[in-house]
Design a protein around this motif. Sequence first.
Motif, short mmCIF file in Angstrom:
data_model
loop_
_atom_site.label_atom_id
_atom_site.label_comp_id
_atom_site.label_asym_id
_atom_site.label_seq_id
_atom_site.Cartn_x
_atom_site.Cartn_y
_atom_site.Cartn_z
N HIS A 88 -3.79 2.70 1.10
CA HIS A 88 -3.11 3.91 0.65
C HIS A 88 -4.11 4.94 0.15
CE1 HIS A 88 -0.42 6.59 -1.62
NE2 HIS A 88 0.48 6.20 -0.73
N GLN A 89 -3.76 6.19 0.30
CA GLN A 89 -4.69 7.27 -0.08
C GLN A 89 -5.02 7.29 -1.57
OE1 GLN A 89 -2.96 11.03 0.95
NE2 GLN A 89 -1.28 10.87 -0.52
N ARG A 90 -4.21 6.64 -2.38
CA ARG A 90 -4.48 6.61 -3.82
C ARG A 90 -5.55 5.57 -4.19
NH1 ARG A 90 1.45 7.10 -6.84
NH2 ARG A 90 2.05 9.12 -5.97
N VAL A 91 -6.04 4.82 -3.20
CA VAL A 91 -6.99 3.75 -3.48
C VAL A 91 -8.24 4.27 -4.17
CG1 VAL A 91 -8.08 3.86 -1.20
CG2 VAL A 91 -8.16 1.74 -2.50
N THR A 92 -8.72 5.43 -3.74
CA THR A 92 -9.96 5.95 -4.32
C THR A 92 -9.79 6.26 -5.79
OG1 THR A 92 -10.61 6.88 -2.19
CG2 THR A 92 -11.71 7.76 -4.14
N LYS A 93 -8.67 6.89 -6.16
CA LYS A 93 -8.43 7.21 -7.57
C LYS A 93 -8.35 5.93 -8.40
CE LYS A 93 -5.19 9.55 -10.68
NZ LYS A 93 -3.93 10.33 -10.79
N GLU A 94 -7.66 4.91 -7.87
CA GLU A 94 -7.52 3.65 -8.60
C GLU A 94 -8.90 3.01 -8.83
OE1 GLU A 94 -5.14 1.88 -9.94
OE2 GLU A 94 -3.26 2.77 -9.25
N GLU A 95 -9.75 3.03 -7.81
CA GLU A 95 -11.06 2.41 -7.95
C GLU A 95 -11.93 3.17 -8.94
OE1 GLU A 95 -12.36 2.17 -3.88
OE2 GLU A 95 -11.77 0.06 -3.76
N ILE A 96 -11.86 4.50 -8.90
CA ILE A 96 -12.67 5.30 -9.82
C ILE A 96 -12.25 5.03 -11.26
CG2 ILE A 96 -13.10 7.66 -10.60
CD1 ILE A 96 -13.05 8.51 -7.67
N ARG A 153 -17.94 -16.41 -7.15
CA ARG A 153 -18.99 -17.33 -6.73
C ARG A 153 -19.44 -17.00 -5.32
NH1 ARG A 153 -16.43 -23.06 -8.80
NH2 ARG A 153 -17.69 -23.33 -10.67
N GLY A 154 -18.51 -16.56 -4.50
CA GLY A 154 -18.79 -16.34 -3.09
C GLY A 154 -19.28 -14.94 -2.80
N LYS A 155 -19.54 -14.70 -1.53
CA LYS A 155 -20.07 -13.42 -1.07
C LYS A 155 -18.92 -12.47 -0.76
CE LYS A 155 -22.88 -11.49 2.67
NZ LYS A 155 -23.61 -11.81 3.92
N SER A 156 -19.07 -11.22 -1.19
CA SER A 156 -18.05 -10.23 -0.90
C SER A 156 -18.21 -9.71 0.53
CB SER A 156 -18.14 -9.06 -1.87
OG SER A 156 -17.26 -8.02 -1.47
N GLY A 157 -17.08 -9.57 1.20
CA GLY A 157 -17.07 -9.00 2.54
C GLY A 157 -16.15 -7.79 2.61
N LYS A 158 -16.05 -7.06 1.52
CA LYS A 158 -15.18 -5.89 1.49
C LYS A 158 -15.69 -4.84 2.47
CE LYS A 158 -13.32 -2.33 -1.59
NZ LYS A 158 -13.32 -1.77 -2.95
N LEU A 159 -14.75 -4.22 3.17
CA LEU A 159 -15.06 -3.13 4.09
C LEU A 159 -14.25 -1.91 3.69
CD1 LEU A 159 -14.95 -5.13 7.45
CD2 LEU A 159 -17.00 -4.26 6.32
N PRO A 160 -14.81 -0.71 3.88
CA PRO A 160 -14.06 0.49 3.50
C PRO A 160 -12.90 0.73 4.47
CG PRO A 160 -16.10 1.08 4.60
CD PRO A 160 -16.15 -0.41 4.39
N PRO A 161 -11.81 1.31 4.00
CA PRO A 161 -10.70 1.64 4.90
C PRO A 161 -11.14 2.64 5.96
CG PRO A 161 -10.05 1.85 2.58
CD PRO A 161 -11.53 1.68 2.59
N THR A 162 -10.60 2.49 7.15
CA THR A 162 -10.84 3.47 8.20
C THR A 162 -9.73 4.51 8.25
OG1 THR A 162 -9.69 2.12 9.86
CG2 THR A 162 -12.06 1.76 9.59
N LYS A 163 -8.61 4.21 7.58
CA LYS A 163 -7.48 5.14 7.57
C LYS A 163 -6.78 5.04 6.23
CE LYS A 163 -3.12 6.23 9.97
NZ LYS A 163 -2.24 5.87 11.12
N LEU A 164 -6.59 6.18 5.58
CA LEU A 164 -5.83 6.23 4.33
C LEU A 164 -4.43 6.75 4.66
CD1 LEU A 164 -8.50 7.68 1.87
CD2 LEU A 164 -7.83 5.29 2.21
N VAL A 165 -3.43 5.96 4.28
CA VAL A 165 -2.05 6.28 4.64
C VAL A 165 -1.32 6.84 3.44
CG1 VAL A 165 -2.09 4.45 6.36
CG2 VAL A 165 -1.15 3.98 4.09
N LYS A 166 -0.16 7.45 3.70
CA LYS A 166 0.70 7.95 2.63
C LYS A 166 2.14 7.86 3.09
CE LYS A 166 0.39 12.84 3.93
NZ LYS A 166 0.08 14.21 3.44
#
Length: 573
Positions: free
Chosen positions: A137-145, A186-199
């Motif tokens: 969702h497009q609000r993801v950036t605000k939540e992370e900040i 404990r493990g390795k992060s494999g997070k990837l950035p979104p390619t599409k922000l939806v609303k």
Amino acid sequence: MGKKMMLLGLAIAVTLRYLWKTPHQDSVSLEDIDIPEVLQASLRDYGPPEVIKVSDNVFVAVGYSFATVTLIVGSDGVIVVDTSDNMETATRILNEFHRLTDKPTKLIIYTHHHPDHVYGAKAFITPGAPAPEIWAHQRVTKEEILAQTVTEMYMKRAGYQFGVFLDDKYRLKILHGSGSLKDAFRGKSGKLPPTKLVKGDFNATVADIHFRILHIPGETSDHIGVWLPESGILIAADNFCKSFPNLYAIRGTAPRDVTDWIRSLDKMIELRPRWLISGHYKPIEGEEEVRAILTDYRCAIQYVHDQTVRHINKGTHPDEIAKTVRLHDDFKDNPYLWQVYGTVPWSAKGIYDMYMGWFSGYAVDLNPLTPAERARKMVELVGEDRLLSTAESALKSHEYQWALELASHVFVADASNGRAVSMRRAALKKITGRMTSGNGRHFLMSTILDDSGLLPKLQAKQLYANMPAPAILARIRYRVNAETVPIGEDIRGCFNFTDTSSTICLRLYRSVIIQLPSEVEEWNFKVYLKETTFIDLLNNFYNRRVFDTIHQDILIKGDSSKLQKFFSYIDVD
């Protein structure tokens, strides 16, 4: 912005893994702490990891990680909804999914930004196939900040809430089967950035799978659900779990809009789902069963909200509201509302804060003494011996919170007072033994160990040493030691990272750091270097000697003494 947030999130995970080696905790026993029956009953409900078949093409991995992962199989590919909390766990889940299909991943959906839902994404990228889209969702950036602005304290309190720093034998596996949040770090992060922000809400088709994306803000504002109308399956993520929800999280969070959460549950109920898939529990089957559970869930949340508002309008103190508001007896036998994760008192305070902010409306709270001032004055007024003797009497009469507050006055005034530490520990153990919330239990146990110096101390250098250079420079504004900055100080400088072709210009002015456009006409210094070189120099940063030595990969133009002075104003601990 999405990539920077991803890198900062990865740095947080790396830092917590770095801190994993905790001091030996056996010197303070926690095994004598009781576990309430409701909590024991909740724990018995979670079994070994399994992949549950919901329909011919929908499968849910439960118990492998802190959160569930859903696989939706289409004609020529699959959709993965949430990805678990680390690469190792995600790979294990993927191997189980490969027993069902070897079709490539076409789409990954992040229901929201929390690490336990996004850190395993890279494992689900199919080698040799086109890269899947990743939706959030497009609000993801605000939540992370919001979360990453207070990264240091967020990390500490999240570690307390989830028992991250506790020995395995003390950590409860609430809401997530055999999965553990500790495994996430404990493990390795494999997070990837979104390619599409939806609303909003919209229909979509991927691999001949027809589904609807729903914006259902609740636990977070960026929450999205997935509705499969043909099979009546609803993926609701963390807006439902088998516990009274975390309307407020004690790890620290901005106020959660409870009215949004209720409206989202209403939207979910109106769909009349035949299956309900949540982020932290086994799928629930049956239209009437799902409807009844969700209806009670939304009514319980509204009940706490409305009763809290009722008392707000009466002028009741927020602490009194938290003591007064209790779930109605209509809900007491509902296992989906047991307070084993969130609690009603914490929720009432969160709702108060959502509407009224920090001030209670009582004059004594407008400009209160600090805890240290209050402790010192109480010790001066009553004396350490009397405070601790009274605390001991309170313990014997089962007034555990009163005992904790009395002992804490002495502890805050003098943390080396062994009797105060012992009395505080005894009170905390008793309170923990009555605590039905696993989160609260972990937090109190962590506090007991921290009082005795048995938890790791998070230092800024450990956090910054794992961050990418742009993230460090963006965050140092929060570490300006304003008391050391002379009146009228004004320094402008630019950092040019040659390996990423990025430039960050900063100005220290009026004791704040302002980010400037990348091309500024007036500057005191310019630094040209690689991001990797910047990270290598951080050890000098902690000694306030950044760029103090000549490095073959660094070019400094302008006044290097201004560069030194700039960093001399930055906190390093």
